[in-house]
Motif scaffolding. Structure first.
Motif, PDB file in Angstrom:
ATOM      1  N   SER A 217     -26.072 -25.873 -40.899  1.00  0.00           N
ATOM      2  CA  SER A 217     -25.870 -27.053 -40.053  1.00  0.00           C
ATOM      3  C   SER A 217     -24.445 -27.587 -40.178  1.00  0.00           C
ATOM      4  O   SER A 217     -23.853 -28.044 -39.188  1.00  0.00           O
ATOM      5  CB  SER A 217     -26.870 -28.145 -40.441  1.00  0.00           C
ATOM      6  OG  SER A 217     -26.697 -28.532 -41.800  1.00  0.00           O
ATOM      7  N   GLN A 219     -21.810 -25.707 -40.986  1.00  0.00           N
ATOM      8  CA  GLN A 219     -20.963 -24.729 -40.310  1.00  0.00           C
ATOM      9  C   GLN A 219     -20.925 -24.991 -38.808  1.00  0.00           C
ATOM     10  O   GLN A 219     -19.857 -24.989 -38.192  1.00  0.00           O
ATOM     11  CB  GLN A 219     -21.493 -23.315 -40.560  1.00  0.00           C
ATOM     12  CG  GLN A 219     -21.354 -22.826 -41.985  1.00  0.00           C
ATOM     13  CD  GLN A 219     -21.907 -21.422 -42.147  1.00  0.00           C
ATOM     14  OE1 GLN A 219     -22.442 -20.840 -41.202  1.00  0.00           O
ATOM     15  NE2 GLN A 219     -21.789 -20.876 -43.345  1.00  0.00           N
ATOM     16  N   GLN A 220     -22.091 -25.204 -38.221  1.00  0.00           N
ATOM     17  CA  GLN A 220     -22.160 -25.410 -36.769  1.00  0.00           C
ATOM     18  C   GLN A 220     -21.365 -26.636 -36.348  1.00  0.00           C
ATOM     19  O   GLN A 220     -20.665 -26.617 -35.318  1.00  0.00           O
ATOM     20  CB  GLN A 220     -23.621 -25.536 -36.341  1.00  0.00           C
ATOM     21  CG  GLN A 220     -24.423 -24.256 -36.518  1.00  0.00           C
ATOM     22  CD  GLN A 220     -25.907 -24.457 -36.299  1.00  0.00           C
ATOM     23  OE1 GLN A 220     -26.356 -25.548 -35.915  1.00  0.00           O
ATOM     24  NE2 GLN A 220     -26.695 -23.416 -36.542  1.00  0.00           N
ATOM     25  N   ALA A 224     -18.100 -26.337 -33.909  1.00  0.00           N
ATOM     26  CA  ALA A 224     -18.124 -27.048 -32.628  1.00  0.00           C
ATOM     27  C   ALA A 224     -16.948 -28.007 -32.492  1.00  0.00           C
ATOM     28  O   ALA A 224     -16.422 -28.207 -31.393  1.00  0.00           O
ATOM     29  CB  ALA A 224     -19.455 -27.804 -32.489  1.00  0.00           C
ATOM     30  N   SER A 229     -16.940 -20.333 -31.635  1.00  0.00           N
ATOM     31  CA  SER A 229     -18.294 -19.833 -31.852  1.00  0.00           C
ATOM     32  C   SER A 229     -18.402 -19.117 -33.186  1.00  0.00           C
ATOM     33  O   SER A 229     -17.416 -18.576 -33.703  1.00  0.00           O
ATOM     34  CB  SER A 229     -18.699 -18.876 -30.727  1.00  0.00           C
ATOM     35  OG  SER A 229     -17.932 -17.674 -30.805  1.00  0.00           O
ATOM     36  N   ALA A 230     -19.617 -19.091 -33.727  1.00  0.00           N
ATOM     37  CA  ALA A 230     -19.852 -18.396 -34.989  1.00  0.00           C
ATOM     38  C   ALA A 230     -19.631 -16.889 -34.839  1.00  0.00           C
ATOM     39  O   ALA A 230     -19.201 -16.217 -35.778  1.00  0.00           O
ATOM     40  CB  ALA A 230     -21.266 -18.682 -35.493  1.00  0.00           C
TER      41      ALA A 230
END
Length: 298
Positions: A217, A219-220, A224, A229-230
């Motif tokens: 969470s 990381q996202q 963002a 993007s991952a």
């Protein structure tokens, strides 16, 4: 600083940016795997390992078969405390930002004693916590609550500091391949002028390193905030990573998915002798007699 550390185990060769006086083990903040950390000179160090096949050390006229190098590099204590701070706060929303808790109560589990002894006692820890937490000083002990806004701002500064380092050194390619980076800088200097593609590569490399210490969470939220993007970061990180966290029990012979420990090494070297087959007496041919038959009474 180059040092040989002997902790009642085979010699280990350490390279560090300062004196490391104490080693302890704790869970990695992202993977939960137990790894080695060290403290010294008021700083926290992460112990990592560089290994190559078929290598050894010649030290004091002796050959040390284990040719690995252990590197103690500075790490921000907040990375280790983040999982505990997030759990202690509980669920948060725009109306309810979570719970304040005493600093001593956020730690629990098998790492609580080690972290309280070696991390919370660092002179910089309380001041660093103010950078990612809301702090209430009205009580005898500081009450802290993780702030998503402050945490994201702190993570962005970490990322920008690494991006600047890669920009001025041109080392983002080598750093990604070797897995080496310093996460000790708190703020990023002014970025240098670079081409858009280079800036993109440097940003992806920096995000990849910071993400190594974050839960999904977190990381996202960080990705963002940069509009990345991952998948693009995962593609950038492809390739051999030769620098890995040192297993907690490298000094005790425990297992690790990345680093082969002493017991495993020795077990592979020891050849198990095949079981001996029981001797059987061959059958007598006609006319033959055993030696015992000459001494038996008739």
């Amino acid at each position: 600083r180059l040092a040989v550390v002997d902790m009642a185990v085979p010699l280990r060769l350490f390279i560090s940016q300062g004196s490391v006086s104490t080693f302890f083990s704790a869970n990695h903040p992202r993977t939960g795997v137990r790894v080695q950390f060290g403290v010294g000179g008021g700083r926290l160090f992460e112990v990592q390992c560089v290994t190559q096949p078929r290598c050894s050390w010649l030290w004091a006229e002796h050959v040390q078969q284990d040719g690995r190098i252990f590197i103690a590099s500075p790490i921000d204590p907040l990375f280790i405390l983040l999982p505990y701070l997030a759990e202690a706060r509980g669920a948060s929303s725009s109306e309810h930002r979570g719970l304040f808790k005493p600093l001593s109560d956020i730690l629990h589990g098998e790492d609580a004693t080690a972290l309280e002894t070696h991390v919370l006692t660092l002179s910089s820890t309380i001041q660093l916590l103010r950078g990612i937490c809301d702090v209430n000083d009205k009580y005898d002990e500081p009450m802290v609550r993780l702030s998503d806004e402050k945490m994201l701002s702190w993570l962005r500064r970490k990322t920008q500091a690494l991006q600047h380092h890669f920009a001025i050194s041109g080392a983002h390619g080598n750093a990604v391949e070797n897995g080496s980076a310093n996460l000790g800088e708190q703020f990023a200097p002014e970025p240098s002028v670079d081409t858009p593609k280079q800036q993109g590569d440097e940003l992806l490399a920096a995000l990849g390193f910071v993400a190594e210490y974050l839960r999904p969470s977190q990381q996202q939220a960080l990705f963002a905030s940069f509009g990345v993007s991952a998948d693009s970061i995962a593609e950038k990180r492809q390739g051999p990573i030769k620098l890995t966290p040192a297993a907690e029990t490298y000094s005790q012979g425990g297992a690790s998915p990345d680093i082969e420990n002493d017991d495993n090494r020795n077990a592979k070297k020891q050849k198990v002798a095949p079981a001996k087959k029981p001797k059987t007496t061959p059958a007598l041919k006609p006319g033959q007699r055993t030696m015992a038959s000459f001494f038996t009474k008739r």
